[in-house]
Design a protein around this motif. Sequence first.
Motif, PDB file in Angstrom:
ATOM      1  N   VAL A  49       0.884  -1.176   0.000  1.00 37.79           N
ATOM      2  CA  VAL A  49       0.000   0.000   0.000  1.00 37.79           C
ATOM      3  C   VAL A  49       0.914   1.216   0.000  1.00 37.79           C
ATOM      4  CG1 VAL A  49      -1.863   1.226   1.198  1.00 37.79           C
ATOM      5  CG2 VAL A  49      -1.754  -1.271   1.306  1.00 37.79           C
ATOM      6  N   ASP A  50       0.744   2.078  -1.002  1.00 36.38           N
ATOM      7  CA  ASP A  50       1.750   3.119  -1.215  1.00 36.38           C
ATOM      8  C   ASP A  50       1.131   4.499  -1.420  1.00 36.38           C
ATOM      9  OD1 ASP A  50       4.303   4.142  -1.471  1.00 36.38           O
ATOM     10  OD2 ASP A  50       4.474   3.661  -3.602  1.00 36.38           O
ATOM     11  N   GLY A  51       0.358   4.951  -0.432  1.00 42.33           N
ATOM     12  CA  GLY A  51      -0.203   6.298  -0.505  1.00 42.33           C
ATOM     13  C   GLY A  51      -1.666   6.313  -0.899  1.00 42.33           C
ATOM     14  N   VAL A  52      -2.538   5.682  -0.082  1.00 37.84           N
ATOM     15  CA  VAL A  52      -3.979   5.615  -0.362  1.00 37.84           C
ATOM     16  C   VAL A  52      -4.707   6.683   0.439  1.00 37.84           C
ATOM     17  CG1 VAL A  52      -6.048   4.199  -0.037  1.00 37.84           C
ATOM     18  CG2 VAL A  52      -3.974   3.181  -0.998  1.00 37.84           C
ATOM     19  N   THR A  53      -5.561   7.449  -0.246  1.00 37.78           N
ATOM     20  CA  THR A  53      -6.317   8.538   0.395  1.00 37.78           C
ATOM     21  C   THR A  53      -7.784   8.462  -0.006  1.00 37.78           C
ATOM     22  OG1 THR A  53      -4.386  10.019   0.384  1.00 37.78           O
ATOM     23  CG2 THR A  53      -6.554  11.049   0.629  1.00 37.78           C
ATOM     24  N   PHE A  54      -8.690   8.409   0.993  1.00 40.10           N
ATOM     25  CA  PHE A  54     -10.129   8.474   0.728  1.00 40.10           C
ATOM     26  C   PHE A  54     -10.870   8.730   2.034  1.00 40.10           C
ATOM     27  CE2 PHE A  54      -9.398   3.984   1.724  1.00 40.10           C
ATOM     28  CZ  PHE A  54     -10.424   3.702   2.598  1.00 40.10           C
ATOM     29  N   ASN A  55     -12.125   9.158   1.910  1.00 45.80           N
ATOM     30  CA  ASN A  55     -13.023   9.350   3.059  1.00 45.80           C
ATOM     31  C   ASN A  55     -14.264   8.495   2.852  1.00 45.80           C
ATOM     32  OD1 ASN A  55     -11.296  11.306   4.162  1.00 45.80           O
ATOM     33  ND2 ASN A  55     -12.314  12.959   3.053  1.00 45.80           N
ATOM     34  N   LEU A  56     -14.785   7.923   3.932  1.00 46.52           N
ATOM     35  CA  LEU A  56     -15.952   7.040   3.847  1.00 46.52           C
ATOM     36  C   LEU A  56     -17.067   7.566   4.740  1.00 46.52           C
ATOM     37  CD1 LEU A  56     -17.247   4.447   2.840  1.00 46.52           C
ATOM     38  CD2 LEU A  56     -15.959   3.168   4.553  1.00 46.52           C
ATOM     39  N   ARG A  57     -18.205   7.916   4.111  1.00 47.39           N
ATOM     40  CA  ARG A  57     -19.343   8.459   4.862  1.00 47.39           C
ATOM     41  C   ARG A  57     -20.033   7.371   5.680  1.00 47.39           C
ATOM     42  NH1 ARG A  57     -20.308  11.151  -0.047  1.00 47.39           N
ATOM     43  NH2 ARG A  57     -19.959  13.396   0.074  1.00 47.39           N
ATOM     44  N   ARG A  58     -20.630   7.799   6.783  1.00 44.45           N
ATOM     45  CA  ARG A  58     -21.358   6.872   7.655  1.00 44.45           C
ATOM     46  C   ARG A  58     -22.553   6.265   6.916  1.00 44.45           C
ATOM     47  NH1 ARG A  58     -19.727   7.687  12.814  1.00 44.45           N
ATOM     48  NH2 ARG A  58     -18.494   9.579  13.129  1.00 44.45           N
ATOM     49  N   GLY A  59     -22.767   4.970   7.159  1.00 45.19           N
ATOM     50  CA  GLY A  59     -23.937   4.299   6.605  1.00 45.19           C
ATOM     51  C   GLY A  59     -23.873   4.020   5.117  1.00 45.19           C
ATOM     52  N   THR A  60     -22.706   4.175   4.498  1.00 47.43           N
ATOM     53  CA  THR A  60     -22.566   3.932   3.062  1.00 47.43           C
ATOM     54  C   THR A  60     -21.594   2.775   2.817  1.00 47.43           C
ATOM     55  OG1 THR A  60     -20.722   5.491   2.746  1.00 47.43           O
ATOM     56  CG2 THR A  60     -22.968   6.375   2.594  1.00 47.43           C
ATOM     57  N   THR A  61     -21.480   2.395   1.555  1.00 44.11           N
ATOM     58  CA  THR A  61     -20.568   1.321   1.159  1.00 44.11           C
ATOM     59  C   THR A  61     -19.585   1.850   0.128  1.00 44.11           C
ATOM     60  OG1 THR A  61     -22.250  -0.378   1.509  1.00 44.11           O
ATOM     61  CG2 THR A  61     -20.396  -0.965   0.108  1.00 44.11           C
ATOM     62  N   MET A  62     -18.301   1.610   0.371  1.00 36.90           N
ATOM     63  CA  MET A  62     -17.271   1.932  -0.615  1.00 36.90           C
ATOM     64  C   MET A  62     -16.740   0.637  -1.200  1.00 36.90           C
ATOM     65  SD  MET A  62     -13.599   3.866  -0.208  1.00 36.90           S
ATOM     66  CE  MET A  62     -12.322   3.586  -1.456  1.00 36.90           C
ATOM     67  N   GLY A  63     -16.807   0.516  -2.524  1.00 37.92           N
ATOM     68  CA  GLY A  63     -16.225  -0.634  -3.202  1.00 37.92           C
ATOM     69  C   GLY A  63     -14.765  -0.364  -3.519  1.00 37.92           C
ATOM     70  N   LEU A  64     -13.923  -1.383  -3.336  1.00 38.11           N
ATOM     71  CA  LEU A  64     -12.495  -1.268  -3.639  1.00 38.11           C
ATOM     72  C   LEU A  64     -12.158  -2.361  -4.643  1.00 38.11           C
ATOM     73  CD1 LEU A  64     -10.148   0.556  -2.742  1.00 38.11           C
ATOM     74  CD2 LEU A  64      -9.554  -1.158  -1.030  1.00 38.11           C
ATOM     75  N   VAL A  65     -11.760  -1.950  -5.863  1.00 38.23           N
ATOM     76  CA  VAL A  65     -11.539  -2.912  -6.938  1.00 38.23           C
ATOM     77  C   VAL A  65     -10.123  -2.776  -7.501  1.00 38.23           C
ATOM     78  CG1 VAL A  65     -13.983  -2.910  -7.545  1.00 38.23           C
ATOM     79  CG2 VAL A  65     -12.439  -1.358  -8.739  1.00 38.23           C
ATOM     80  N   GLY A  66      -9.714  -3.792  -8.252  1.00 40.03           N
ATOM     81  CA  GLY A  66      -8.389  -3.800  -8.861  1.00 40.03           C
ATOM     82  C   GLY A  66      -7.931  -5.228  -9.087  1.00 40.03           C
ATOM     83  N   GLU A  67      -6.834  -5.384  -9.844  1.00 43.48           N
ATOM     84  CA  GLU A  67      -6.301  -6.707 -10.135  1.00 43.48           C
ATOM     85  C   GLU A  67      -5.775  -7.381  -8.870  1.00 43.48           C
ATOM     86  OE1 GLU A  67      -4.241  -6.520 -14.418  1.00 43.48           O
ATOM     87  OE2 GLU A  67      -3.810  -4.765 -13.199  1.00 43.48           O
TER      88      GLU A  67
END
Length: 341
Positions: A49-67
Amino acid sequence: MGDSKEIKQENQKPLVYDPQYILMVRDLKKYFAIKGGMVSHVVGHVKAVDGVTFNLRRGTTMGLVGESGCGKTTTGRTILRLAGEKTGGDVLFNGKEVYDLTNKEMRAMRTKMQIIFQDPFSSLSPRLPVGEIIGEAVREHGLVPKAEFDDYIDKVMDNCGLQPFHKDRYPHEFSGGQRQRICIARALALNPEFIVCDEPVSALDVSIQAQIINLLNDLQEKYKLTYLFISHDLSVVEHISDTVGVMYLGNLVEYGETEDIFKNPLHPYTKALFSAIPIPDPKAKMNRIVLEGSIPSPANPPKGCKFHTRCAQCMERCKTEAPVQKEVEPGHYVVCHLYDE
């Protein structure tokens, strides 16, 4: 929602906590040492993991995709402090830096942050009956009085589609879908706020996948849960996610609302990834984007933009200068020189 509060960090600007977000991740890094030689000294690092930035709102779903191997699972485990110490960056959960917590504080925090593993069989102890698997942590943390323990476990199992008589059975006596329900019940029993779902349906049949996805949606609505949903299946991610992050070789190359990402992918890697989504129409022609070459090693990533060795739109600056995250449209972020002003 309350006032914003500053979380001070050394050698960088303070990260301002916004209460609308249950999770705030900034420049998260996790490197694993490579040891070699006769004295087994460190000769390099795998930059998982080399510099990941994001915010996740309450009660929601964030999908994380990639090879495979891009760092999705390591990102989830690092956020939960399950992969040892982080190498760098910030992880704020409800405004608290996870890696600043004492062991006692972290133990209390564990009930609020849970994980559902990819393989339900290997993540369940074969020596314990299901009732003990689900209730073990509940008893350990003293979440309910002893007199109410059995009724509480029955209720959790019922919410996950399991029957009370299943308590005395062992994991090998269940199907794959039922075992994943047990894993979900084990996580739900601690009354969490945030759950990392690490490819929870990839080992299941398609019909069973739909049942588990619907169960996760129902539980999210009932208990106001927040999910980080890690998956290879883009159609599942599109169905369940409110926001999507696309990872490549340890970096988050694109991030935004699900509808924006799927209707208007910006990064060349995202476009190639989405072009592989099957179309349920035998007459439809797929405009498949085939990437050349193989994924570089995370132990020795390319200089500049990590994707430039496989990118058809590569420019000279891509080979030497690493792009930074920029907001191309409201809430839609991309890490690519093509969108520099």
